[in-house]
Scaffold this motif. Sequence first.
Motif, PDB file in Angstrom:
ATOM      1  N   GLY A  56      20.875  15.475 -16.642  1.00  0.00           N
ATOM      2  CA  GLY A  56      22.239  14.987 -16.456  1.00  0.00           C
ATOM      3  C   GLY A  56      23.246  16.118 -16.458  1.00  0.00           C
ATOM      4  O   GLY A  56      24.196  16.126 -15.665  1.00  0.00           O
ATOM      5  N   LEU A  57      23.043  17.093 -17.353  1.00  0.00           N
ATOM      6  CA  LEU A  57      23.950  18.247 -17.406  1.00  0.00           C
ATOM      7  C   LEU A  57      23.901  19.057 -16.110  1.00  0.00           C
ATOM      8  O   LEU A  57      24.947  19.449 -15.565  1.00  0.00           O
ATOM      9  CB  LEU A  57      23.570  19.126 -18.599  1.00  0.00           C
ATOM     10  CG  LEU A  57      24.370  20.417 -18.773  1.00  0.00           C
ATOM     11  CD1 LEU A  57      25.841  20.105 -18.968  1.00  0.00           C
ATOM     12  CD2 LEU A  57      23.826  21.212 -19.950  1.00  0.00           C
ATOM     13  N   ALA A  58      22.699  19.291 -15.601  1.00  0.00           N
ATOM     14  CA  ALA A  58      22.562  20.054 -14.350  1.00  0.00           C
ATOM     15  C   ALA A  58      23.227  19.319 -13.186  1.00  0.00           C
ATOM     16  O   ALA A  58      23.898  19.937 -12.347  1.00  0.00           O
ATOM     17  CB  ALA A  58      21.071  20.289 -14.057  1.00  0.00           C
ATOM     18  N   LEU A  59      23.065  18.003 -13.123  1.00  0.00           N
ATOM     19  CA  LEU A  59      23.688  17.227 -12.042  1.00  0.00           C
ATOM     20  C   LEU A  59      25.208  17.265 -12.144  1.00  0.00           C
ATOM     21  O   LEU A  59      25.900  17.374 -11.114  1.00  0.00           O
ATOM     22  CB  LEU A  59      23.191  15.778 -12.089  1.00  0.00           C
ATOM     23  CG  LEU A  59      21.735  15.550 -11.668  1.00  0.00           C
ATOM     24  CD1 LEU A  59      21.333  14.094 -11.888  1.00  0.00           C
ATOM     25  CD2 LEU A  59      21.544  15.937 -10.200  1.00  0.00           C
ATOM     26  N   SER A  60      25.750  17.201 -13.364  1.00  0.00           N
ATOM     27  CA  SER A  60      27.210  17.262 -13.528  1.00  0.00           C
ATOM     28  C   SER A  60      27.750  18.612 -13.067  1.00  0.00           C
ATOM     29  O   SER A  60      28.783  18.683 -12.386  1.00  0.00           O
ATOM     30  CB  SER A  60      27.579  17.019 -14.995  1.00  0.00           C
ATOM     31  OG  SER A  60      27.288  15.692 -15.365  1.00  0.00           O
ATOM     32  N   VAL A  81      29.310  19.169 -21.912  1.00  0.00           N
ATOM     33  CA  VAL A  81      28.032  19.767 -22.342  1.00  0.00           C
ATOM     34  C   VAL A  81      27.583  19.163 -23.682  1.00  0.00           C
ATOM     35  O   VAL A  81      26.464  18.620 -23.778  1.00  0.00           O
ATOM     36  CB  VAL A  81      28.161  21.295 -22.427  1.00  0.00           C
ATOM     37  CG1 VAL A  81      26.845  21.899 -22.949  1.00  0.00           C
ATOM     38  CG2 VAL A  81      28.500  21.874 -21.060  1.00  0.00           C
ATOM     39  N   PRO A  82      28.411  19.219 -24.756  1.00  0.00           N
ATOM     40  CA  PRO A  82      27.977  18.523 -25.989  1.00  0.00           C
ATOM     41  C   PRO A  82      27.912  17.010 -25.818  1.00  0.00           C
ATOM     42  O   PRO A  82      27.184  16.348 -26.557  1.00  0.00           O
ATOM     43  CB  PRO A  82      29.040  18.936 -27.018  1.00  0.00           C
ATOM     44  CG  PRO A  82      30.219  19.358 -26.223  1.00  0.00           C
ATOM     45  CD  PRO A  82      29.678  19.948 -24.970  1.00  0.00           C
ATOM     46  N   ALA A  83      28.662  16.463 -24.849  1.00  0.00           N
ATOM     47  CA  ALA A  83      28.568  15.013 -24.622  1.00  0.00           C
ATOM     48  C   ALA A  83      27.159  14.626 -24.184  1.00  0.00           C
ATOM     49  O   ALA A  83      26.620  13.598 -24.619  1.00  0.00           O
ATOM     50  CB  ALA A  83      29.587  14.582 -23.568  1.00  0.00           C
ATOM     51  N   TYR A  84      26.546  15.454 -23.334  1.00  0.00           N
ATOM     52  CA  TYR A  84      25.162  15.165 -22.937  1.00  0.00           C
ATOM     53  C   TYR A  84      24.204  15.329 -24.111  1.00  0.00           C
ATOM     54  O   TYR A  84      23.164  14.665 -24.177  1.00  0.00           O
ATOM     55  CB  TYR A  84      24.744  16.067 -21.776  1.00  0.00           C
ATOM     56  CG  TYR A  84      25.135  15.492 -20.440  1.00  0.00           C
ATOM     57  CD1 TYR A  84      24.486  14.374 -19.928  1.00  0.00           C
ATOM     58  CD2 TYR A  84      26.162  16.062 -19.690  1.00  0.00           C
ATOM     59  CE1 TYR A  84      24.848  13.843 -18.707  1.00  0.00           C
ATOM     60  CE2 TYR A  84      26.538  15.532 -18.469  1.00  0.00           C
ATOM     61  CZ  TYR A  84      25.879  14.424 -17.974  1.00  0.00           C
ATOM     62  OH  TYR A  84      26.237  13.879 -16.778  1.00  0.00           O
ATOM     63  N   ALA A  85      24.545  16.235 -25.051  1.00  0.00           N
ATOM     64  CA  ALA A  85      23.710  16.365 -26.251  1.00  0.00           C
ATOM     65  C   ALA A  85      23.762  15.080 -27.074  1.00  0.00           C
ATOM     66  O   ALA A  85      22.748  14.639 -27.633  1.00  0.00           O
ATOM     67  CB  ALA A  85      24.182  17.551 -27.076  1.00  0.00           C
ATOM     68  N   ILE A  86      24.949  14.475 -27.166  1.00  0.00           N
ATOM     69  CA  ILE A  86      25.073  13.205 -27.890  1.00  0.00           C
ATOM     70  C   ILE A  86      24.250  12.112 -27.203  1.00  0.00           C
ATOM     71  O   ILE A  86      23.532  11.348 -27.854  1.00  0.00           O
ATOM     72  CB  ILE A  86      26.554  12.799 -27.987  1.00  0.00           C
ATOM     73  CG1 ILE A  86      27.310  13.788 -28.876  1.00  0.00           C
ATOM     74  CG2 ILE A  86      26.697  11.374 -28.528  1.00  0.00           C
ATOM     75  CD1 ILE A  86      28.805  13.546 -28.918  1.00  0.00           C
TER      76      ILE A  86
END
Length: 328
Positions: free
Chosen positions: A266-270, A230-235
């Motif tokens: 991207g977060l929703a797909l993951s 989740v924070p990875a997608y924020a980065i």
Amino acid sequence: MSSTLALLEVLDRDGVVRQSLKVGAWPLRVGRAFDNDLVLDDPYTAPEHLRIARDDTGQLALTVGDSVNGLHLNGRTLAAGEQVPLPAGPHDKPLLLVLGRTHLRLRLATQRLAPEQRLGTARVLTQGLPTLLVLALAAALVLGFNTWLESEPDLLTKSLASFAISALAIGFGWAGVWTLLSKVFTHQAHFGWHLRVMLLAVIAWEALMAGTSLLAFAFSWPWITDFNFVPAYAILGAMLYFHLQAVEPLHPRRTLGFAVGSALTGLALSLWFNVQATDRAGSELYMNHLFPPALRVAKPVELTDFMQGAAELQTRVDAKAKKTDAED
């Protein structure tokens, strides 16, 4: 010497001025005919598309010529032959005109100039070679340390050399693509800016992965690494936003919305792929990060409790296996 009464500007699709014409006297005529003050190369405009002059009362007015398409004045549609007075007060904004596919802006001398704006952060932060070198060194140390951890001692030198070549190729390739986009859209390269954004993202990514793994191990919190994507997608979203700042600096809200939307997508797909693959929203089935025992803060689990938990887990696994066999 005549004074300038207005400035007529031709804008491109991004609102950037491509041509400007000083207006020293009224009337002002615009169209495709050669005797106009501004001659347009737009087949969707009339030979004399518009005329701006003072009317009988001295008020500045715009008259639409013999045009089948008319024109748009500040979003208002005007037909052929229509005449409207123009706002020319000091607090009135410049006039935006759309003729065919041509966008014009008329700035009157009676209108007050907008205050000077500060330069965008992209132009300032590109000038920081010492900081850039520090970031490059920090990223190299972090990535080299990870390579050292994951390599066999006998193959460490070869692994470091191979990783360094790959990292340089990928890094310069990534920054080069963004530099090319900046050059195309802004006519400025911003290579240092793109390199700096990439290095900051790499350092933040490595810090996130190492920090969450250490916390999960020390406090027995497996959910941290389970959802560290989740924070990875924020980065990734932040990296995309700052790259776009040097490609499309005139529309910061648009680039921010695109970056946030991309990260959320991207977060929703993951999450969807995780649920489809494991019936869980998290990405890890078990915690697989081991550190020295001295870094362990959580109290050790008693052997009796551990065996009891293992027995309960086995019961659930057996029940699920029987259910799967029955469904097959």
